[in-house]
Design an enzyme around this catalytic site. Structure first.
Site, PDB file in Angstrom:
ATOM      1  CG  HIS A  62      45.721  43.342  47.424  1.00  0.00           C
ATOM      2  ND1 HIS A  62      45.512  42.020  47.727  1.00  0.00           N
ATOM      3  CD2 HIS A  62      45.698  43.992  48.612  1.00  0.00           C
ATOM      4  CE1 HIS A  62      45.355  41.867  49.032  1.00  0.00           C
ATOM      5  NE2 HIS A  62      45.477  43.054  49.597  1.00  0.00           N
ATOM      6  CG  ASP A  92      45.898  39.384  45.678  1.00  0.00           C
ATOM      7  OD1 ASP A  92      46.582  40.297  45.189  1.00  0.00           O
ATOM      8  OD2 ASP A  92      45.343  39.476  46.781  1.00  0.00           O
ATOM      9  N   GLY A 166      45.967  44.500  56.333  1.00  0.00           N
ATOM     10  CA  GLY A 166      47.379  44.381  56.647  1.00  0.00           C
ATOM     11  C   GLY A 166      47.831  42.943  56.809  1.00  0.00           C
ATOM     12  CG  ASN A 167      46.157  39.548  59.153  1.00  0.00           C
ATOM     13  OD1 ASN A 167      45.536  40.260  59.923  1.00  0.00           O
ATOM     14  ND2 ASN A 167      46.969  38.597  59.548  1.00  0.00           N
ATOM     15  CB  SER A 168      46.586  41.351  52.331  1.00  0.00           C
ATOM     16  OG  SER A 168      45.211  41.536  52.505  1.00  0.00           O
ATOM     17  N   GLY A 220      36.838  27.289  30.876  1.00  0.00           N
ATOM     18  CA  GLY A 220      35.733  28.215  30.688  1.00  0.00           C
ATOM     19  C   GLY A 220      34.399  27.659  31.149  1.00  0.00           C
TER      20      GLY A 220
END
Length: 322
Positions: A62, A92, A166-168, A220
């Site tokens: 992201h 991610d 912003g740590n992402s 699943g």
């Protein structure tokens, strides 16, 4: 000039910060409008591998979004253009390549052997202010979160170390300076942060570099760990007293096609004991669509083995409410 006095914990923290920070970069996604360069997002990244003239950086999908290129700010203050080698939106994770090196690559730890209560630091670039450090503990391991695809994202590290905007994409590290996860998401209002374990990040990044995409296999199911009655443990000579109670079987999933049912208790996969959904996921690593997996199930008073043919996870599934 004398060094300021520090208690032992502070000494551990500062040494960890000194070990990790040189491998943390800032990543900015930009676009042009009317001849001006505008910033869409700012996040963090971790130098994963580096050699003369080339380095690979791990970050969040992201953070890079759909961009083909991003701007990378190195710890030295130098800005370079990074090419997005690929991304996996489910977990991610993204890989960015830069024509710069050698750079100080991070030292990675064993994210498979983590224990709740271990102290950790999160290093990143919140709000675009530069390198910032927060501290907390590992609150839980093998955590699961729902995703927009309707399938759970499992195996995550939960931490109370503050993860600010912003740590992402920055590292979650132990106090010995070893990186054990890549921070990814924070549940607003709950003080809960999550990171993808670094062994899983590396596996995903490896697929991105080798195949250009990531193929996620799935059973699943959703479920939770439960203690098995002592009588059944003795009767069936089970290796442990815990299993996974299935609470949901996804429509048209491999589990449904194999006949698994809600309230079945999974006690083993491929003959190996499992007691968390994360354990089940680990048994899928390295396998391909079409491979058959043997799932040992306790249903009522009967113990039996169910062959499940693995499939690639659909790109998008409807959520329960849609």
């Amino acid at each position: 000039m004398t060094e300021p006095w520090m208690d032992p914990l502070s000494q551990w923290i500062t040494r960890a910060v000194e070990a990790v920070s040189p491998s943390v970069v800032q990543i900015a996604r930009q676009h042009r409008r009317g001849g001006r360069r505008l910033i869409d997002a700012v996040g963090s990244g971790l130098i994963w591998r580096s050699e003369p003239g080339r380095s690979l950086i791990l970050t969040n999908a992201h953070v890079v979004g759909r961009a083909a290129e991003v701007t990378v700010l190195l710890p030295s203050g130098k800005r370079v253009t990074g090419t997005v080698a690929g991304r996996d939106r489910l977990y991610d994770v993204a890989v960015v390549e830069i024509a710069s090196g050698p750079l100080p690559a991070a030292t990675l730890g064993d994210s498979r052997s983590l224990k709740p209560g271990q102290a950790v630091i999160a290093v990143g670039n919140p709000f675009g202010l530069g390198t910032t450090v927060t501290m907390g503990i590992i609150s839980a391991v093998d955590r699961s979160l729902p995703t927009p695809q309707g399938t759970p994202l499992d195996g995550l590290i939960q931490t109370d170390a503050p993860i600010n905007p912003g740590n992402s994409g920055g590292p979650l590290a132990l106090l010995d300076g070893r990186v054990i996860g890549l921070t990814t998401v924070k549940l607003e209002g709950h003080g809960l942060g999550f990171a993808v374990p670094v062994h899983l990040v590396e596996a995903i990044a490896g697929q991105i570099l080798q195949e250009g995409a990531v193929r996620h296999l799935w059973l699943g199911i959703q479920g939770y760990a439960e203690v098995i009655d002592d009588n059944w443990v003795r009767t069936f000579e089970l290796p442990a007293d815990r299993g996974i109670v299935i609470t949901r079987v996804m429509p048209s999933s491999p589990a449904e096609k194999a006949g698994l049912q809600v309230f079945d208790m999974i006690v083993a996969v491929q003959g190996e004991h499992v007691d968390t959904i994360g354990d089940v996921r680990k048994r899928l690593v390295g396998r391909r669509p079409g491979d058959q997996l043997e799932v040992t199930v306790l249903r009522g008073a009967e113990l039996f083995r169910v062959p499940v043919r693995l499939e690639e996870m659909p790109a998008r599934r409807p959520t329960r409410d849609s």
